[in-house]
Design a protein around this motif. Structure first.
Motif, PDB file in Angstrom:
ATOM      1  N   GLY A 267      22.246  63.555  43.304  1.00 58.99           N
ATOM      2  CA  GLY A 267      22.472  64.738  43.724  1.00 58.99           C
ATOM      3  C   GLY A 267      21.724  65.734  42.706  1.00 58.99           C
ATOM      4  O   GLY A 267      21.523  66.837  43.268  1.00 58.99           O
ATOM      5  N   LEU A 268      21.854  65.367  41.510  1.00 64.14           N
ATOM      6  CA  LEU A 268      21.137  66.332  40.473  1.00 64.14           C
ATOM      7  C   LEU A 268      19.705  66.279  40.489  1.00 64.14           C
ATOM      8  O   LEU A 268      19.175  67.243  40.691  1.00 64.14           O
ATOM      9  N   ALA A 269      18.949  65.138  40.548  1.00 62.41           N
ATOM     10  CA  ALA A 269      17.507  65.048  40.806  1.00 62.41           C
ATOM     11  C   ALA A 269      16.996  65.233  42.363  1.00 62.41           C
ATOM     12  O   ALA A 269      15.857  65.517  42.284  1.00 62.41           O
ATOM     13  N   LYS A 270      18.201  65.430  43.063  1.00 65.61           N
ATOM     14  CA  LYS A 270      17.515  65.205  44.830  1.00 65.61           C
ATOM     15  C   LYS A 270      16.728  64.063  44.891  1.00 65.61           C
ATOM     16  O   LYS A 270      15.671  64.419  45.493  1.00 65.61           O
ATOM     17  N   THR A 271      17.025  62.996  44.623  1.00 60.01           N
ATOM     18  CA  THR A 271      16.093  61.878  44.758  1.00 60.01           C
ATOM     19  C   THR A 271      16.714  60.879  45.559  1.00 60.01           C
ATOM     20  O   THR A 271      17.856  60.633  45.475  1.00 60.01           O
ATOM     21  N   ILE A 272      15.976  60.204  46.463  1.00 58.44           N
ATOM     22  CA  ILE A 272      16.284  58.825  46.943  1.00 58.44           C
ATOM     23  C   ILE A 272      15.605  57.603  46.554  1.00 58.44           C
ATOM     24  O   ILE A 272      14.251  57.471  46.214  1.00 58.44           O
ATOM     25  N   GLN A 273      16.405  56.560  46.239  1.00 56.53           N
ATOM     26  CA  GLN A 273      15.961  55.386  46.217  1.00 56.53           C
ATOM     27  C   GLN A 273      16.550  54.177  47.038  1.00 56.53           C
ATOM     28  O   GLN A 273      17.433  54.122  47.185  1.00 56.53           O
ATOM     29  N   TRP A 274      15.395  53.308  47.381  1.00 58.46           N
ATOM     30  CA  TRP A 274      15.600  52.251  48.147  1.00 58.46           C
ATOM     31  C   TRP A 274      15.553  50.897  47.494  1.00 58.46           C
ATOM     32  O   TRP A 274      14.705  50.443  46.957  1.00 58.46           O
ATOM     33  N   VAL A 275      16.824  50.075  47.451  1.00 62.67           N
ATOM     34  CA  VAL A 275      16.598  48.703  46.825  1.00 62.67           C
ATOM     35  C   VAL A 275      16.811  47.728  47.809  1.00 62.67           C
ATOM     36  O   VAL A 275      17.877  47.702  48.677  1.00 62.67           O
ATOM     37  N   ARG A 276      16.036  46.977  47.958  1.00 59.44           N
ATOM     38  CA  ARG A 276      15.966  45.723  48.660  1.00 59.44           C
ATOM     39  C   ARG A 276      16.770  44.684  48.138  1.00 59.44           C
ATOM     40  O   ARG A 276      17.002  44.522  47.204  1.00 59.44           O
ATOM     41  N   GLU A 277      16.444  43.403  48.926  1.00 59.34           N
ATOM     42  CA  GLU A 277      17.370  42.180  48.500  1.00 59.34           C
ATOM     43  C   GLU A 277      16.352  41.825  47.280  1.00 59.34           C
ATOM     44  O   GLU A 277      17.213  40.971  46.512  1.00 59.34           O
ATOM     45  N   LEU A 278      15.227  41.659  47.475  1.00 58.30           N
ATOM     46  CA  LEU A 278      14.345  41.157  46.504  1.00 58.30           C
ATOM     47  C   LEU A 278      14.472  42.039  45.176  1.00 58.30           C
ATOM     48  O   LEU A 278      13.635  43.099  45.054  1.00 58.30           O
ATOM     49  N   VAL A 279      15.292  41.847  44.301  1.00 63.94           N
ATOM     50  CA  VAL A 279      15.701  42.772  43.170  1.00 63.94           C
ATOM     51  C   VAL A 279      14.470  42.709  42.118  1.00 63.94           C
ATOM     52  O   VAL A 279      14.229  43.330  41.109  1.00 63.94           O
ATOM     53  N   ASP A 280      13.471  41.980  42.366  1.00 65.52           N
ATOM     54  CA  ASP A 280      11.973  42.028  41.290  1.00 65.52           C
ATOM     55  C   ASP A 280      11.020  43.110  41.758  1.00 65.52           C
ATOM     56  O   ASP A 280      10.120  43.100  40.873  1.00 65.52           O
ATOM     57  N   GLU A 281      11.483  43.802  42.941  1.00 64.52           N
ATOM     58  CA  GLU A 281      10.403  44.794  43.245  1.00 64.52           C
ATOM     59  C   GLU A 281      11.447  46.035  43.321  1.00 64.52           C
ATOM     60  O   GLU A 281      12.176  46.432  44.058  1.00 64.52           O
ATOM     61  N   VAL A 282      10.501  46.869  42.465  1.00 62.53           N
ATOM     62  CA  VAL A 282      11.585  48.131  42.154  1.00 62.53           C
ATOM     63  C   VAL A 282      11.131  49.397  43.039  1.00 62.53           C
ATOM     64  O   VAL A 282       9.817  49.731  42.963  1.00 62.53           O
ATOM     65  N   HIS A 283      11.824  50.275  43.664  1.00 61.41           N
ATOM     66  CA  HIS A 283      11.464  51.344  44.405  1.00 61.41           C
ATOM     67  C   HIS A 283      11.369  52.624  43.696  1.00 61.41           C
ATOM     68  O   HIS A 283      12.607  52.827  42.967  1.00 61.41           O
ATOM     69  N   VAL A 284      10.385  53.231  43.227  1.00 58.74           N
ATOM     70  CA  VAL A 284      10.489  54.571  42.457  1.00 58.74           C
ATOM     71  C   VAL A 284      11.308  55.641  43.107  1.00 58.74           C
ATOM     72  O   VAL A 284      10.844  55.892  44.246  1.00 58.74           O
ATOM     73  N   PRO A 285      12.236  56.268  42.524  1.00 61.89           N
ATOM     74  CA  PRO A 285      12.812  57.350  43.348  1.00 61.89           C
ATOM     75  C   PRO A 285      11.976  58.503  43.772  1.00 61.89           C
ATOM     76  O   PRO A 285      11.128  58.683  43.010  1.00 61.89           O
ATOM     77  N   GLN A 286      12.243  58.906  44.957  1.00 69.48           N
ATOM     78  CA  GLN A 286      11.444  59.773  45.474  1.00 69.48           C
ATOM     79  C   GLN A 286      12.125  61.010  45.954  1.00 69.48           C
ATOM     80  O   GLN A 286      13.728  60.973  46.105  1.00 69.48           O
ATOM     81  N   LEU A 287      11.621  62.331  45.749  1.00 73.06           N
ATOM     82  CA  LEU A 287      12.449  63.611  46.308  1.00 73.06           C
ATOM     83  C   LEU A 287      12.975  63.641  47.526  1.00 73.06           C
ATOM     84  O   LEU A 287      11.975  62.745  48.613  1.00 73.06           O
ATOM     85  N   TYR A 288      14.198  63.906  47.849  1.00 74.28           N
ATOM     86  CA  TYR A 288      14.636  63.572  49.285  1.00 74.28           C
ATOM     87  C   TYR A 288      13.917  64.204  50.392  1.00 74.28           C
ATOM     88  O   TYR A 288      13.210  65.239  50.468  1.00 74.28           O
ATOM     89  N   ALA A 289      13.911  63.480  51.248  1.00 75.47           N
ATOM     90  CA  ALA A 289      13.057  63.828  52.728  1.00 75.47           C
ATOM     91  C   ALA A 289      13.647  62.778  53.640  1.00 75.47           C
ATOM     92  O   ALA A 289      13.943  61.700  53.214  1.00 75.47           O
ATOM     93  N   MET A 290      13.345  63.237  54.827  1.00 71.29           N
ATOM     94  CA  MET A 290      13.701  62.255  55.954  1.00 71.29           C
ATOM     95  C   MET A 290      12.882  61.108  55.920  1.00 71.29           C
ATOM     96  O   MET A 290      13.245  60.022  56.607  1.00 71.29           O
ATOM     97  N   VAL A 291      11.668  61.191  55.534  1.00 72.78           N
ATOM     98  CA  VAL A 291      10.707  60.220  55.401  1.00 72.78           C
ATOM     99  C   VAL A 291       9.884  60.084  53.953  1.00 72.78           C
ATOM    100  O   VAL A 291       9.702  61.580  53.500  1.00 72.78           O
ATOM    101  N   ILE A 292      10.270  59.241  53.380  1.00 73.78           N
ATOM    102  CA  ILE A 292       9.697  59.083  51.973  1.00 73.78           C
ATOM    103  C   ILE A 292       8.889  57.722  51.878  1.00 73.78           C
ATOM    104  O   ILE A 292       8.919  56.717  52.652  1.00 73.78           O
TER     105      ILE A 292
END
Length: 881
Positions: A267-292
């Motif tokens: 809520g502070l940075a207004k970012t979204i991060q998606w974490v999959r089951e494969l924890v060795d691949e990291v998703h860089v947090p993105q500014l919130y939007a309906m499509v990232i």
């Protein structure tokens, strides 16, 4: 998203928008005022009441959108309580609001009656339109299917504004009253009341717009799908809020693997991060939007502003595949034969429907595809059968015919002689290859000499005399029956002779031609000969010539049937595949389907033709049909991290898939009503055709039910989903590349061009290696032990789908099994009957169990080594803490 009335967020809200003195109007315009007519306070009173009604319409829109927000994001939005009914539609028409475009819309204070109509009412009208349009635009920019429409383009002009006037509102009901003095308060107080109502609505809309602008701040549930280059990679999943600390909001979906498969909103940075089951691949947090952007190149994560739909079986298949439990994975390959009645089989004897080994011998199945170094399981669907059915075309006399039969040549002209046995009928005879043949004589033709000459005045007819079959059968008594018909002319009957000729022995008559076999039906109808007995003396090959010794017409032999009463047989069979050899030794029951399995190890790669050779060496008792052959891989894939607690997840997904299939089956029944078709073909028999009929019916409401390979270029069906195999295809003007999916559309037609596609589905046609896998079976289907065939106790509409373990007779009946994503891994050598599994050099599989595992301290636990393929191996133990 502009124009969201942020300044109205400071307004203190009341929980009710009252009806007061509102008057229902079917028009979006107000009652007009004519200044040249005498003053009538009731005209102005009616306009105010119409404005009050517009407030109720806007209130209803607020409630409508609030309900949609709750449906989509499971968030309870602050909404007013309405006093009195208000229909949904609000036709904003006319120009009452004028073209005033100030950034703050005040309500003009007037004292002249006509000015009240021209200015104050216009301001009030415009405020209603503005509040409504802000809400409508917010919905249109958020939802695929907004719950309220925008104002029509020919109606009120909506000014652009980013702030809201607090006005001079008063929470008290006021109305223009004709008995009161004609002064400023006569109009001011009612307008103040209407302005206050507008302020309340603006406050509600401003709060609602904040939710629509950033649902991640408020939602309790998200609906997320993953796309890759325009193709849906992971279908929409529901993510539920599981944690909130004022800064981070964490949403998690099934399966709820700890530390994975989540969406984190900061809520502070207004970012979204998606974490999959494969924890060795990291998703860089993105500014919130309906499509990232997603993790991989070309991948996108989209939050859908939609109500989660009911999921089908294909969705639950993809969900089941998200976790890989521990164990040995049995995977299908593209190396298989779903039918052995073809040229891909060398050796044995081809029967109706499949190849067979009637006695010990060797047979090779040549399959196309490619394999690499791995462990493999080769499965064969077999059926011990004391009934050996040989198609007429399976003769060695170069004679074929319609529907797999053998049609005797008639009126063979000179120049058409081939390598067959011929008969001279009537006339004076013929001269062939230097010899004279009189009427009633036979001669052996050769393709080296194709012509003959007539002998005598009256011409003779030359026709085919016999065809010869070569076969081997177990020693003992056999009954023989022939199916025959006539294809031309009108015969009274056929004189037919059949003989059994063992190698080096004299011919033994089996069918006598002392009297003609009758034929009194329509040409093409099949007639059966009486049963005839014969004794087989050894398991070597014998000849079985069938001769047409007399009669007119044109004889056609459909098939020969040899049958004994042998109840059981033993089969010791070695298999050779990819340089490895394995063996099975089983006992089979007459006409009961079964599955044989061999396990092999391939050390290299094979591309192209992949042979699988079996050698049946013991015992020559009961003939064996081999109906299908399938190659599967045996592997131990890496288990999904942190998934130990979800061992039953695939079963849960399968259960959900079954429930949705049953629900959709019932919907199809309701839609068809009394016109529900029958699935069975003849009586209660359930052949493969009945399975196809049944699956087609279920597909009415479950279009992604079954996977179908090799869809024809004109075979696209509306509502079905297809995946591109190679290399790319064009459908409805769009190009799809390998791996991408698309849906058939009614308006786009049935034709695609380019490469190849297959139909996407959660179930596929069962094959030899699918014994024990989840199978979709109609309620009441069973294997009849008397006739040794699948039968259905129920007909439509009681053939409700259910899932049970696949049995060999279900494969023979053409039923469908769940895709391997649903299958639970297995441990080789455990849970399988000893006569169903034979092993070549196995890959080592470590497996231990301990008992007891519950008790008081100190607890003595005994460990049992159930490992396979690890004889003489030592193990390192690590008990952790």
């Amino acid at each position: 998203m502009p124009d969201q009335l942020e300044s109205a967020l400071v307004i203190a809200l009341r929980d009710t928008i009252k009806w007061e003195s509102a008057v229902v109007t079917n028009s979006g315009t107000l009652t007009p005022v004519a200044p040249d007519l005498p003053f009538d306070a009731r005209t102005y009173q009616e306009r105010d009441r119409q404005l009050a009604y517009r407030d109720l319409i806007v209130s209803a829109a607020v409630v409508e959108v609030s309900v949609q927000v709750g449906d989509v994001w499971n968030y309870s939005v602050l909404k007013p309580t309405l006093q009195g009914p208000a229909p949904f539609t609000l036709p904003f028409e006319g120009t009452e609001a004028g073209t005033y475009s100030s950034q703050i819309r005040h309500v003009t204070n007037v004292s002249i009656p006509y000015d009240a109509a021209r200015y104050a009412d216009a301001d009030l009208y415009g405020r209603d339109a503005l509040v409504y349009e802000v809400l409508a635009r917010a919905c249109a920019s958020t939802f695929v299917d907004p719950s309220i429409p925008q104002i029509d383009s020919t109606g009120t002009v909506i000014p652009s504004t980013s702030i809201w006037s607090l006005g001079q509102g008063a929470a008290s009901q006021s109305d223009i009253n004709a008995v009161l003095p004609l002064n400023r308060d006569l109009f001011k107080k009612p307008d103040q009341n209407l302005a206050d109502r507008d302020n309340q609505l603006a406050g509600y809309v401003s709060r609602l717009a904040q939710v629509l602008k950033n649902p991640f701040e408020h939602a309790l549930r998200l609906y997320v799908q993953v796309e890759s280059f325009g193709s849906i990679q992971r279908e929409p999943d529901v993510y539920a809020l599981i944690y909130e600390d004022g800064t981070n909001r964490i949403f998690q979906t099934e399966p709820a693997v700890p530390g994975g498969n989540v969406i984190v909103y900061n809520g502070l940075a207004k970012t979204i991060q998606w974490v999959r089951e494969l924890v060795d691949e990291v998703h860089v947090p993105q500014l919130y939007a309906m499509v990232i952007p997603g993790i991989e190149f070309g991948q996108y994560v989209e939050t859908l502003a939609e109500v989660p739909e009911r999921k089908d079986a294909q969705y639950w298949r993809s969900k089941a595949a998200q976790l890989v439990p521990e164990g040995v994975h049995v995977g299908d390959t593209n190396v298989y034969l779903d039918n052995t009645n073809n040229d891909a089989v060398d050796g044995g004897y081809v029967q109706y429907g499949s190849a067979s080994l009637t006695v010990p011998g060797q047979m090779t199945f040549n399959m196309a595809g490619s394999i690499g170094p791995s462990d493999y399981r080769v499965s064969a669907l077999v059926k011990p059968n004391s009934r050996v059915e040989i198609a007429g075309a399976q003769n060695n006399s170069n004679t074929s015919g319609t529907l797999g039969g053998a049609t005797f040549d008639t009126w063979v002209a000179s120049g058409s002689i081939t390598d067959k046995i011929y008969y001279v009928d009537g006339g004076g005879g013929v001269v062939y290859n230097g010899s004279l043949y009189l009427p009633g004589d036979t001669f052996a033709g050769t393709s080296a000499v194709t012509s003959y000459t007539q002998y005598g005045v009256i011409a003779s007819n030359v026709r085919q005399y016999s065809i010869n079959f070569v076969l081997a059968l177990p020693v003992g008594p056999w009954n023989v029956q022939m199916e025959y018909t006539n294809l031309s002319g009108t015969p009274d009957g056929f004189y037919i002779k059949a003989e059994y000729i063992a190698t080096g022995a004299n011919a033994v008559p089996v069918m006598q031609d002392l009297a003609p076999l009758p034929f009194s039906t329509t040409n093409g109808n099949i007639v059966l000969t009486p049963l005839a007995g014969m004794d087989v003396h050894d398991t070597g090959q014998f000849s079985f010539p069938v001769s047409w010794t007399g009669g007119s017409g044109q004889l056609h032999i459909r098939k020969l049937t040899f049958e004994s009463d042998i109840p059981t047989g033993r089969y010791a069979i070695t298999g050779t595949f990819a340089g490895s050899t394995a063996e099975v030794d089983v006992t089979g029951e007459n006409r009961v389907p079964g599955a044989l399995r061999w396990q092999f190890v391939s050390r290299g790669s094979i591309v192209g033709t992949i042979p699988f050779t079996i050698n049946y060496y013991d015992e020559p008792t009961l003939p064996l049909q081999i109906q299908q052959v399938e190659v599967q891989t045996l592997s131990q894939p890496q288990t999904t991290p942190l998934s130990q607690g979800f061992k039953g997840w695939r079963q849960e997904c399968l259960d959900r898939a079954e429930r949705i299939i049953v629900q959709n089956y019932n919907l199809a029944l309701a839609a068809y009503g009394t016109a529900v078709p029958t699935f069975r073909t003849t009586g209660s028999d359930w052949p493969p055709e009945a399975s196809e009929n049944w699956m087609s019916f279920i597909e009415v409401y479950t279009p992604r039910l079954r996977e179908m390979p090799g869809i024809a270029t004109d075979g696209i069906t509306a509502g079905r989903q297809y995946e591109v195999d190679t290399p790319s295809v064009t459908y409805d003007g769009t190009v799809y590349t390998e791996g991408q999916k698309f849906y058939g559309v009614e308006s786009a037609g049935t034709v695609y061009s380019g490469g190849t596609v297959h139909q996407v589905g959660a179930f596929l046609k069962s094959r030899a290696g699918h014994v024990g896998k989840p199978c979709l079976v109609p309620r009441g289907l069973y294997f009849d032990g008397t006739v040794r065939w699948a039968k259905a106790y129920y007909d439509t509409p009681w053939s409700t789908p259910t899932i049970m373990a696949c049995q060999p007779w279900m494969i023979e009946a053409g039923l469908y099994v769940a895709q391997e994503n649903f299958w639970m891994p297995e441990v080789l050598g455990l849970g399988l009957p000893s006569d169903a599994l034979a092993s070549g050099p196995p890959a080592p599989v470590a497996f231990f169990t301990g008992s007891p595992t519950v008790g008081d301290y100190p607890l003595a636990v005994s460990f049992f080594n159930l490992s396979t393929g690890a004889e003489g191996a030592t193990f390192l133990w690590d008990f952790g803490d």
